[in-house]
Each structure stands twice: as C-alpha cells, then as structure tokens.
Design an enzyme around this catalytic site. Structure first.
Site, short mmCIF file in Angstrom:
data_model
loop_
_atom_site.label_atom_id
_atom_site.label_comp_id
_atom_site.label_asym_id
_atom_site.label_seq_id
_atom_site.Cartn_x
_atom_site.Cartn_y
_atom_site.Cartn_z
N ARG A 38 0.82 -1.22 0.00
CA ARG A 38 0.00 0.00 0.00
C ARG A 38 0.85 1.27 0.00
O ARG A 38 0.34 2.35 -0.28
CB ARG A 38 -0.95 0.00 1.19
N ASN A 39 2.15 1.16 0.34
CA ASN A 39 3.01 2.34 0.30
C ASN A 39 3.14 2.78 -1.16
O ASN A 39 3.24 1.96 -2.07
CB ASN A 39 4.39 2.04 0.89
N HIS A 40 3.16 4.08 -1.38
CA HIS A 40 3.14 4.64 -2.73
C HIS A 40 4.52 4.79 -3.37
O HIS A 40 4.60 5.16 -4.54
CB HIS A 40 2.46 6.02 -2.71
N THR A 141 5.17 8.92 1.31
CA THR A 141 4.55 7.91 0.46
C THR A 141 3.79 6.87 1.29
O THR A 141 3.31 5.88 0.76
CB THR A 141 5.59 7.21 -0.44
#
Length: 172
Positions: A38-40, A141
């Site tokens: 889920r980290n961008h 992020t």
C-alpha cells in the site's frame, strides 16, 4: 523494541538520495525498502516516468539506481512498536555525511515525509552548505492519506520536483 534500518541502496553516479525515517514493520520483516504494497513509493518512482512498477524487488532497486535514485533512512535505529513515525523514540541517525563523502554525485536529498526531514535537519542541518546539496521535504509515500495527499497521483505530482535531478529514460 529496538529496530534497525538497512544498508543504503545506492549506485555509482547516484544523484538523489531518498531518505525515509525508519522502515515499517512489513519492510523490516521482508528486509526490503517500501515492502508494504500500500506504500506509494514504488508507484511514485515509476510514475515519474509514466511506468508501472516491476514486480520483483531487485528489479525495482535496479530501476531506481539506473535513474540515479538511492534509498536510505535518516534513522539507523530507534525504539518503536508498529510502523508509525509517531511511535519513534530514542533514534540514532545514520552516517549520512559518510555516505555523501563516498558518493559525491548526490545533488539532492529528498526526505520522504516530515519525520525524515525533521530528523535530518536536527542532526545534519549544516551539512548541505558544505556539499552544495538541495534538501527537499516531500509528502510521505505512506499509505495513510492526508487532506492534500490522498492518491498516488497526488504524490507523483508533488515528487515531480525531482525530475531535473534524475537520469531520464533512454528513448526506445
């Protein structure tokens, strides 16, 4: 519980050093930068070039290095339960001056979020003038949305400030 950062991921000719604060629990468990799906971060790095991230971690690292991007953290170790920066206590900084001495091609330090930026300024504020390096505080992020940063696209737009420092894609 005391947690420890990883060694830097940096290649010869690195131009941008992206500094997180401390890897989250999933990244620590997998021993990979930005392992939480889920980290961008990976979508942002690839998105700056209009691409979708590779699946394999080693391919992601190779892509970043080929673009002149290095990854590390401002914090070498700290006390923290879970993954939240707000839970960080008793932090010890990484040897960022040593890394910059070893890699003088770095022209920009991009702090991935407020904790990274504040920790860098606290420990290495005078370092920038010595090396002629630009310091940027970029939106985190992290998968946690904020009023200004809700989507990957929001983050890509904010991180575009890095483009002048990066190595462009080769035309195909």
């Amino acid at each position: 519980m005391r947690v420890h950062s990883f060694p830097p991921e940096i290649g010869a000719g690195a131009r941008v050093l992206v500094l997180g604060s401390m890897p989250g629990a999933e990244s620590l468990a997998k021993q990979q930068y930005y392992a939480n799906a889920r980290n961008h971060l990976w979508r942002v790095v690839y998105g700056l070039f209009g691409l979708t991230p590779d699946e394999e971690y080693e391919d992601r690292l190779a892509f970043a290095k080929a673009r002149g991007i290095a990854l590390w953290d401002t914090i070498a170790s700290c006390q923290r339960e879970g993954s939240l920066d707000a839970n960080i206590r008793e932090e010890l900084p990484n040897d960022i001056p040593g890394l910059l001495a070893e890699y003088p091609s770095v022209r920009c330090i991009a702090c991935n979020g407020t904790k990274s930026y504040d920790t860098f300024r606290k420990n290495f504020g005078s370092l920038l003038e010595q090396h002629g390096i630009t310091l940027l505080k970029l939106p985190s992020t992290s998968p946690i949305p904020t009023p200004a940063m809700r989507t990957t696209e929001d983050r890509i737009e904010a991180w575009r400030i890095l483009l002048p420092y990066l190595i462009p894609l080769e035309p195909t």
